[in-house]
Design a protein around this motif. Structure first.
Motif, mmCIF file in Angstrom:
data_model
loop_
_atom_site.group_PDB
_atom_site.id
_atom_site.type_symbol
_atom_site.label_atom_id
_atom_site.label_comp_id
_atom_site.label_asym_id
_atom_site.label_seq_id
_atom_site.Cartn_x
_atom_site.Cartn_y
_atom_site.Cartn_z
ATOM 1 N N LYS A 41 0.824 -1.207 0.000
ATOM 2 C CA LYS A 41 0.000 0.000 0.000
ATOM 3 C C LYS A 41 0.862 1.263 0.000
ATOM 4 N N VAL A 42 2.047 1.160 0.561
ATOM 5 C CA VAL A 42 2.966 2.297 0.629
ATOM 6 C C VAL A 42 3.933 2.296 -0.558
ATOM 7 N N VAL A 43 4.500 1.149 -0.853
ATOM 8 C CA VAL A 43 5.585 1.067 -1.818
ATOM 9 C C VAL A 43 5.120 1.313 -3.258
ATOM 10 N N VAL A 44 3.985 0.795 -3.638
ATOM 11 C CA VAL A 44 3.554 0.922 -5.027
ATOM 12 C C VAL A 44 3.432 2.390 -5.453
ATOM 13 N N LEU A 46 4.972 4.971 -4.164
ATOM 14 C CA LEU A 46 6.313 5.559 -4.140
ATOM 15 C C LEU A 46 7.163 5.072 -5.305
ATOM 16 N N MET A 47 6.929 3.854 -5.747
ATOM 17 C CA MET A 47 7.655 3.333 -6.911
ATOM 18 C C MET A 47 7.315 4.141 -8.165
ATOM 19 N N ILE A 64 8.004 16.289 -10.469
ATOM 20 C CA ILE A 64 8.331 15.628 -9.198
ATOM 21 C C ILE A 64 7.390 16.065 -8.078
ATOM 22 N N TYR A 65 7.149 17.360 -7.982
ATOM 23 C CA TYR A 65 6.316 17.903 -6.912
ATOM 24 C C TYR A 65 4.927 17.269 -6.950
ATOM 25 N N ASP A 66 4.321 17.266 -8.132
ATOM 26 C CA ASP A 66 2.999 16.671 -8.279
ATOM 27 C C ASP A 66 3.051 15.168 -8.067
ATOM 28 N N GLY A 67 4.106 14.523 -8.550
ATOM 29 C CA GLY A 67 4.238 13.081 -8.375
ATOM 30 C C GLY A 67 4.243 12.679 -6.911
ATOM 31 N N MET A 68 4.950 13.443 -6.098
ATOM 32 C CA MET A 68 4.998 13.136 -4.666
ATOM 33 C C MET A 68 3.632 13.370 -4.014
ATOM 34 N N ASP A 69 2.957 14.441 -4.403
ATOM 35 C CA ASP A 69 1.608 14.694 -3.869
ATOM 36 C C ASP A 69 0.647 13.570 -4.250
ATOM 37 N N CYS A 70 0.719 13.129 -5.495
ATOM 38 C CA CYS A 70 -0.146 12.037 -5.954
ATOM 39 C C CYS A 70 0.151 10.746 -5.197
ATOM 40 N N ALA A 71 1.423 10.474 -4.951
ATOM 41 C CA ALA A 71 1.794 9.267 -4.205
ATOM 42 C C ALA A 71 1.207 9.310 -2.794
ATOM 43 N N LYS A 72 1.295 10.463 -2.155
ATOM 44 C CA LYS A 72 0.733 10.585 -0.802
ATOM 45 C C LYS A 72 -0.783 10.406 -0.812
ATOM 46 N N LYS A 73 -1.454 10.982 -1.797
ATOM 47 C CA LYS A 73 -2.910 10.821 -1.899
ATOM 48 C C LYS A 73 -3.286 9.358 -2.112
ATOM 49 N N LYS A 74 -2.521 8.676 -2.959
ATOM 50 C CA LYS A 74 -2.791 7.261 -3.229
ATOM 51 C C LYS A 74 -2.566 6.416 -1.975
ATOM 52 N N ILE A 75 -1.535 6.737 -1.210
ATOM 53 C CA ILE A 75 -1.289 6.014 0.050
ATOM 54 C C ILE A 75 -2.465 6.224 0.999
ATOM 55 N N LYS A 76 -2.946 7.445 1.086
ATOM 56 C CA LYS A 76 -4.109 7.745 1.940
ATOM 57 C C LYS A 76 -5.315 6.911 1.513
ATOM 58 N N ILE A 77 -5.563 6.857 0.220
ATOM 59 C CA ILE A 77 -6.685 6.066 -0.299
ATOM 60 C C ILE A 77 -6.465 4.580 -0.018
ATOM 61 N N PRO A 88 1.594 7.979 9.885
ATOM 62 C CA PRO A 88 3.010 7.684 10.168
ATOM 63 C C PRO A 88 3.851 7.589 8.880
ATOM 64 N N VAL A 89 3.266 7.045 7.833
ATOM 65 C CA VAL A 89 3.964 6.946 6.554
ATOM 66 C C VAL A 89 4.164 8.340 5.969
ATOM 67 N N TRP A 90 3.125 9.158 6.001
ATOM 68 C CA TRP A 90 3.231 10.539 5.507
ATOM 69 C C TRP A 90 4.323 11.299 6.250
ATOM 70 N N ASN A 91 4.409 11.091 7.562
ATOM 71 C CA ASN A 91 5.436 11.787 8.349
ATOM 72 C C ASN A 91 6.844 11.411 7.890
ATOM 73 N N ILE A 92 7.043 10.139 7.606
ATOM 74 C CA ILE A 92 8.350 9.686 7.112
ATOM 75 C C ILE A 92 8.633 10.310 5.750
ATOM 76 N N ILE A 93 7.639 10.282 4.867
ATOM 77 C CA ILE A 93 7.797 10.869 3.530
ATOM 78 C C ILE A 93 8.099 12.357 3.645
ATOM 79 N N ASP A 94 7.333 13.071 4.461
ATOM 80 C CA ASP A 94 7.524 14.520 4.608
ATOM 81 C C ASP A 94 8.905 14.852 5.166
ATOM 82 N N GLU A 95 9.354 14.054 6.120
ATOM 83 C CA GLU A 95 10.676 14.305 6.701
ATOM 84 C C GLU A 95 11.771 14.144 5.644
#
Length: 181
Positions: A41-44, A46-47, A64-77, A88-95
């Protein structure tokens, strides 16, 4: 899992070894498969971003900016919008994003990318994006008068006036790469 209930497995020399029994126990443990699903759910998503960044087909700075936002939205979904699961995953990504990847140039490239800018979902009021754009301008253009001219051109860009409003330009927004503009 069917492998471990097959006659082939049961008759193999590996099924009776401690290592074989350990592997069988791990493979039949439902917690393993639950954790694998969580990882996927997280890796796909981000890949997808990693493939974008690793692409030699096109310049990717503006994506890149939009790609990262889309990845975070997909993880949320993927976590059914359950905040305690995806946060917790978003926090790691944001850091990582804030410390290692996010630069004003990413925000400026996103802001100036016609592919996104005129899309209804574009975040033109996002302070972080605008700040990145202006930080880049300040760094790249030392002359204040030149920056003022750029600022006026940004108004034309924003309101799709002059060259940005031509039929050809509008029709090419989603098909031309930013570098081609």
């Amino acid at each position: 899992m069917c492998m471990f209930s097959s006659n082939e497995w049961k008759s193999s020399k590996f099924s009776s070894t401690p290592e074989g029994r350990k592997v069988e126990g791990m493979a039949l443990d439902s917690r393993l498969w639950k954790n694998i699903i969580i990882c996927l759910k997280v890796v796909v998503p981000l890949m997808t971003v990693l493939r974008l960044v690793d692409s030699d087909e096109k310049p990717v700075m503006g994506f890149i900016y939009d790609g990262m936002d889309c990845a975070k939205k997909k993880i949320k979904i993927n976590f059914d919008n359950v905040k305690k699961s995806y946060e917790p995953v978003w926090n790691i990504i944001d850091e990582r994003w804030d410390k290692q990847l996010h630069r004003p140039l990413h925000a400026a490239a996103y802001y100036l990318n016609l592919h996104f800018y005129y899309d209804p979902n574009f975040r033109d009021d996002d302070v972080e994006v605008k700040q990145g754009l202006y930080n880049c301008m300040t760094r790249l253009v030392s002359d204040l008068n030149e920056r003022s001219k750029i600022g006026m051109q940004l108004a034309d860009f924003h309101y799709a006036r002059r060259l940005f409003g031509l039929d050809t330009t509008v029709a090419s927004r989603k098909v031309m790469l930013p570098v081609e503009w």
